[in-house]
Motif scaffolding. Sequence first.
Motif, short mmCIF file in Angstrom:
data_model
loop_
_atom_site.label_atom_id
_atom_site.label_comp_id
_atom_site.label_asym_id
_atom_site.label_seq_id
_atom_site.Cartn_x
_atom_site.Cartn_y
_atom_site.Cartn_z
N GLY A 74 -44.35 -55.41 -1.88
CA GLY A 74 -44.42 -54.46 -2.99
C GLY A 74 -43.06 -54.33 -3.66
N PRO A 75 -42.85 -53.24 -4.40
CA PRO A 75 -41.57 -53.03 -5.09
C PRO A 75 -40.41 -52.94 -4.11
CG PRO A 75 -43.26 -51.52 -5.90
CD PRO A 75 -43.83 -52.17 -4.68
N TYR A 76 -39.28 -53.47 -4.50
CA TYR A 76 -38.08 -53.44 -3.65
C TYR A 76 -36.84 -53.38 -4.54
CZ TYR A 76 -38.30 -58.37 -4.93
OH TYR A 76 -38.39 -59.54 -5.65
N GLU A 77 -35.74 -52.93 -3.94
CA GLU A 77 -34.48 -52.85 -4.67
C GLU A 77 -33.67 -54.12 -4.48
OE1 GLU A 77 -32.42 -49.37 -3.37
OE2 GLU A 77 -33.94 -47.98 -4.15
N LYS A 78 -32.86 -54.45 -5.48
CA LYS A 78 -31.98 -55.61 -5.42
C LYS A 78 -30.53 -55.16 -5.36
CE LYS A 78 -35.13 -58.36 -8.31
NZ LYS A 78 -35.23 -59.21 -9.54
N GLY A 79 -29.63 -56.13 -5.16
CA GLY A 79 -28.21 -55.84 -5.24
C GLY A 79 -27.59 -55.31 -3.97
N LYS A 80 -28.27 -55.41 -2.84
CA LYS A 80 -27.71 -54.94 -1.57
C LYS A 80 -26.76 -56.00 -1.00
CE LYS A 80 -30.52 -51.45 -1.94
NZ LYS A 80 -30.00 -50.14 -2.41
N VAL A 81 -25.56 -55.59 -0.63
CA VAL A 81 -24.54 -56.52 -0.12
C VAL A 81 -24.96 -57.08 1.24
CG1 VAL A 81 -22.14 -56.79 0.60
CG2 VAL A 81 -22.70 -55.39 -1.41
N THR A 125 -28.56 -59.21 -2.34
CA THR A 125 -29.99 -59.52 -2.40
C THR A 125 -30.46 -59.59 -3.84
OG1 THR A 125 -30.67 -57.20 -2.31
CG2 THR A 125 -30.32 -58.30 -0.20
N SER A 126 -31.38 -60.52 -4.12
CA SER A 126 -31.91 -60.64 -5.48
C SER A 126 -33.40 -60.92 -5.48
CB SER A 126 -31.19 -61.75 -6.25
OG SER A 126 -31.47 -63.01 -5.67
N GLY A 127 -34.04 -60.81 -4.29
CA GLY A 127 -35.47 -61.09 -4.20
C GLY A 127 -36.10 -60.37 -3.04
N GLY A 128 -37.42 -60.54 -2.89
CA GLY A 128 -38.14 -59.92 -1.78
C GLY A 128 -37.85 -60.62 -0.46
#
Length: 435
Positions: A345-352, A382-385
């Motif tokens: 489902g929906p997720y956030e990106k940009g996690k180091v 991160t940039s994807g699921g």
Amino acid sequence: MSAPENTIDILLLGSGGREHALAAKLAESPLCGALYIAPGNGGTLAVGENVALDAEDPAAVADFARETGCGLVVIGPEAPLVAGVADAVRAAGIPCFGPGAEGAKLEGSKRFSKELMARAGIPTAAYGSFTDEESALAYVREQGAPVVVKADGLAAGKGVVVALTLDEALDAVHECFDGAFGAAGSTVVIEEMLTGPECTLLAFTDGKTVRPMATSQDHKRALEGDKGPNTGGMGVYSPVPIVTPEEHEEMCRILNETIAQANREGIDFRGCLYGGFMLTPAGPKVIEYNARFGDPETEVLMPRLASDLVEVMLACAERRLDEVELAWRDEWAVSVVLTSAGYPGPYEKGKVITGIEDAEAMENVTVYHAGTAVNEDGELVTSGGRVLDVTALGDTFEAARDLAYAACEKIDFEGKTLRHDIGLRALRGREAWDE
């Protein structure tokens, strides 16, 4: 970027873990000169040059390959194949690994695939195909549950519902025709639900000769115990210990017959044929075909492949695969996928992301990037699921599995999620599928 005369420059299309695994294997070859990856990810930067190119634009891909003097184009994902990129590349006189648009319909249209199987007498689930909702609903009511409801076209691995109840099946049909999967759901295929363990067998082919790879088994459900929604794949291992010699022989026969049928029908299929099988009590039956390498299956097959990948792919592209035999390492391979919280489902990106270097410092561990990028500060994020595929080799299934999970512990990012039961069922033997 010039290369020595005895090498060839290569363009690889795609951005996932599959492409990082392919890129790393291509780069190992002494035949590989410059390696361009379009668009690539944070991991492919280490083995080649990421380039901004619309991978689904046949003319743009062919122009880039011609202008850079590429001697081979390798197509990773399904969308460029269905769009006819391979046809445009071959028309430009450049060798290409990947079927043309007609061959890609084996994956791009489930109806086309089932009809070809019927003509070839290939064992598969009984089915019905529908272009209007009322007829599909009537068929479901007539068949009852359980059934499998599939959007006909490409739906990023998410257009398939295993409906255990009649209501679930009716809802799945309505969802397809209601536009949940866009044009992919304008035709719906409804199949009987096969039972047994699943197994994947991929093969290299030049349209005549078929060279099967090693068996592998993906874990598609998001949650442990094979629960939750389908994903692009949460983990995989190779080889599959529960497959009997007779089942393996039958799966190889089916892949050979599939390519023979395509050949009889004038379909040019040069690339990777993916056979998704159910090991039923009546023998292996085809669940689906893909017209390219699987993801995450590639992430366990490439570390085990002892052959030169450039040599094999060129042989496929130039219709001389009969000159090549595949060699495999004896080790087992297990790959665990690290995902963003919330996936699929929906997720956030940009996690180091931290700890990849520590994981890869472990012997026999490789970390393939799937959904990663480098931010403005030069940090890997991160940039994807599906973020990373952590792959380990071992002399035994248990050793490979333990090493993969030990490596996963070294890696961290906010929201890191994974399944802890990859391969557990297979360790218990065939009877585990009867529980």
